[in-house]
Write an enzyme that holds these catalytic residues in place. Sequence first.
Site, PDB file in Angstrom:
ATOM      1  N   TYR A 142      -0.396 -12.391   3.624  1.00 28.47           N
ATOM      2  CA  TYR A 142      -1.429 -12.207   2.596  1.00 28.47           C
ATOM      3  C   TYR A 142      -2.218 -13.499   2.348  1.00 28.47           C
ATOM      4  O   TYR A 142      -3.238 -13.493   1.666  1.00 28.47           O
ATOM      5  CB  TYR A 142      -0.823 -11.730   1.275  1.00 28.47           C
ATOM      6  CG  TYR A 142      -0.245 -10.327   1.336  1.00 28.47           C
ATOM      7  CD1 TYR A 142      -0.608  -9.443   2.353  1.00 28.47           C
ATOM      8  CD2 TYR A 142       0.658  -9.882   0.387  1.00 28.47           C
ATOM      9  CE1 TYR A 142      -0.075  -8.168   2.414  1.00 28.47           C
ATOM     10  CE2 TYR A 142       1.197  -8.606   0.447  1.00 28.47           C
ATOM     11  CZ  TYR A 142       0.827  -7.753   1.462  1.00 28.47           C
ATOM     12  OH  TYR A 142       1.351  -6.488   1.521  1.00 28.47           O
ATOM     13  N   LYS A 192      11.349  -9.203  11.302  1.00 30.71           N
ATOM     14  CA  LYS A 192      11.205  -8.522  12.588  1.00 30.71           C
ATOM     15  C   LYS A 192      11.314  -9.580  13.687  1.00 30.71           C
ATOM     16  O   LYS A 192      10.359  -9.847  14.422  1.00 30.71           O
ATOM     17  CB  LYS A 192       9.844  -7.812  12.647  1.00 30.71           C
ATOM     18  CG  LYS A 192       9.733  -6.626  11.709  1.00 30.71           C
ATOM     19  CD  LYS A 192      10.314  -5.353  12.270  1.00 30.71           C
ATOM     20  CE  LYS A 192       9.477  -4.816  13.404  1.00 30.71           C
ATOM     21  NZ  LYS A 192      10.110  -3.645  14.052  1.00 30.71           N
ATOM     22  N   ASP A 225      12.384  -2.693   9.659  1.00 28.34           N
ATOM     23  CA  ASP A 225      12.222  -1.237   9.797  1.00 28.34           C
ATOM     24  C   ASP A 225      13.571  -0.530   9.676  1.00 28.34           C
ATOM     25  O   ASP A 225      13.693   0.503   9.007  1.00 28.34           O
ATOM     26  CB  ASP A 225      11.506  -0.879  11.111  1.00 28.34           C
ATOM     27  CG  ASP A 225      12.102  -1.562  12.330  1.00 28.34           C
ATOM     28  OD1 ASP A 225      12.872  -2.532  12.162  1.00 28.34           O
ATOM     29  OD2 ASP A 225      11.814  -1.134  13.464  1.00 28.34           O
ATOM     30  N   ASP A 249       6.830  -6.351  -0.149  1.00 28.58           N
ATOM     31  CA  ASP A 249       5.914  -5.484  -0.885  1.00 28.58           C
ATOM     32  C   ASP A 249       6.306  -4.026  -0.668  1.00 28.58           C
ATOM     33  O   ASP A 249       6.444  -3.227  -1.602  1.00 28.58           O
ATOM     34  CB  ASP A 249       4.494  -5.765  -0.356  1.00 28.58           C
ATOM     35  CG  ASP A 249       3.401  -5.198  -1.243  1.00 28.58           C
ATOM     36  OD1 ASP A 249       3.742  -4.605  -2.279  1.00 28.58           O
ATOM     37  OD2 ASP A 249       2.225  -5.353  -0.889  1.00 28.58           O
ATOM     38  N   ASP A 253       8.859  -1.464  -3.249  1.00 23.76           N
ATOM     39  CA  ASP A 253       8.335  -0.214  -3.811  1.00 23.76           C
ATOM     40  C   ASP A 253       9.220   0.954  -3.415  1.00 23.76           C
ATOM     41  O   ASP A 253       9.500   1.854  -4.220  1.00 23.76           O
ATOM     42  CB  ASP A 253       6.913   0.041  -3.298  1.00 23.76           C
ATOM     43  CG  ASP A 253       5.867  -0.570  -4.214  1.00 23.76           C
ATOM     44  OD1 ASP A 253       6.230  -1.482  -4.985  1.00 23.76           O
ATOM     45  OD2 ASP A 253       4.697  -0.160  -4.148  1.00 23.76           O
TER      46      ASP A 253
END
Length: 369
Positions: A142, A192, A225, A249, A253
Amino acid sequence: MANPSILILPGDGIGPEVMAEVRKIIDWFGAKRGLVFDVSEDLIGGAAYDAHGVPLTDEALAKAQTVDAVLLGAVGGPKYDNLDFALKPERGLLRIRKEMDLFSNLRPAQCFDALADFSSLKRDVVAGLDIMIVRELTSGVYFGEPRGIFTEGNERVGINTQRYTESEIARVARSAFELAKRRNNKVCSMEKANVMESGILWREVVQKVHDEEYPEVELSHMYADAGAMQLCRWPKQFDVIVTDNLFGDILSDCAAMLTGSLGMLPSASLGAPMANGRPKALYEPVHGSAPDIAGRGKANPIACILSFAMALRYSFDQGVEADRLERAVETVLAKGLRTADLMGPEGGKPVSTSEMGDAIVAALDADAN
Ligand code: NAD
């Protein structure tokens, strides 16, 4: 010794309504547990814009930098939608997070037994769930450069850059290990590393911080993942999860929704330790200012009250009192008290924002006697 200090920034919409209930709780701890806080209050968001023409004044920011903890309600509302970008209420929130350099974002996913049927997952998967996601908040994709939309030949290309320094990874890893020591002593780091160099570095640095500074904490690594799948399959296998800004992020959630309503979700953002050893800290509910229900006594104050419980635990070293407050919330929920957002098919006793706050204070009283 001076009392610990708190700056309250109620903000807009339901922010002041839920914060009024937190004030009752703070007063209770002062009166009944001898835990007296020096509380000051200031404006943020639309309320600050209305009074001062900016969403956060330098004075309010300076106060935030010196207190032991900041408690924030929520900002925003339709009244401010057409303001210049720099004056929008949300800019006040972004500015305070950035200036305080709050790099470690804590999002617990805790499922109170009385609300287990609210989850989209089966009761036995979520009942009693208590995990903490630690998301790196001030770096990563970001913020990395280069970024932008550029033209290459005949077409445009959108670019963002995932970039982490060793020190950025190490400090958020430390934050996760410190938390784990106060919980169930387990950290799972997610990245990852199979496809991203930043992930390889992330894994190496987290492992090094662990081996050199926190060998007593159990550490595992998981690809993000696979972590998402495991969160939905059997979330109770986790205690603390530490991950980068982007994965955090999404995963936070996802984890938050395992537990039901937005009105129940607290958060904390922590920065570097101050001179007194406490981290810079801002505590806030995950929800926004909910203009659709503001001013009607319908807001659930529990997310904000649980944010204060986090402040007790992580800024003030009052884990026993934090447990006490969480127990009081559990008690009122078990009795069936429900703000409108918690009204499910099984019903319950409808209560207003202030009735919910009063009931939690009464439960604290009953527990202390
Ligand atoms: P929101 O979180 O304010 O509301 C989403 C939905 O959840 C609404 O239906 C609302 O009534 C409900 N809800 C939220 N909190 C609740 C509570 N405590 N009790 C009961 N119901 C609750 O999100 P939104 O509608 O997307 O945004 C509204 C405003 O809030 C916007 O201006 C947005 O920019 C701002 N916002 C601020 C923050 C923040 O201050 N941290 C976060 C998100 C959104």
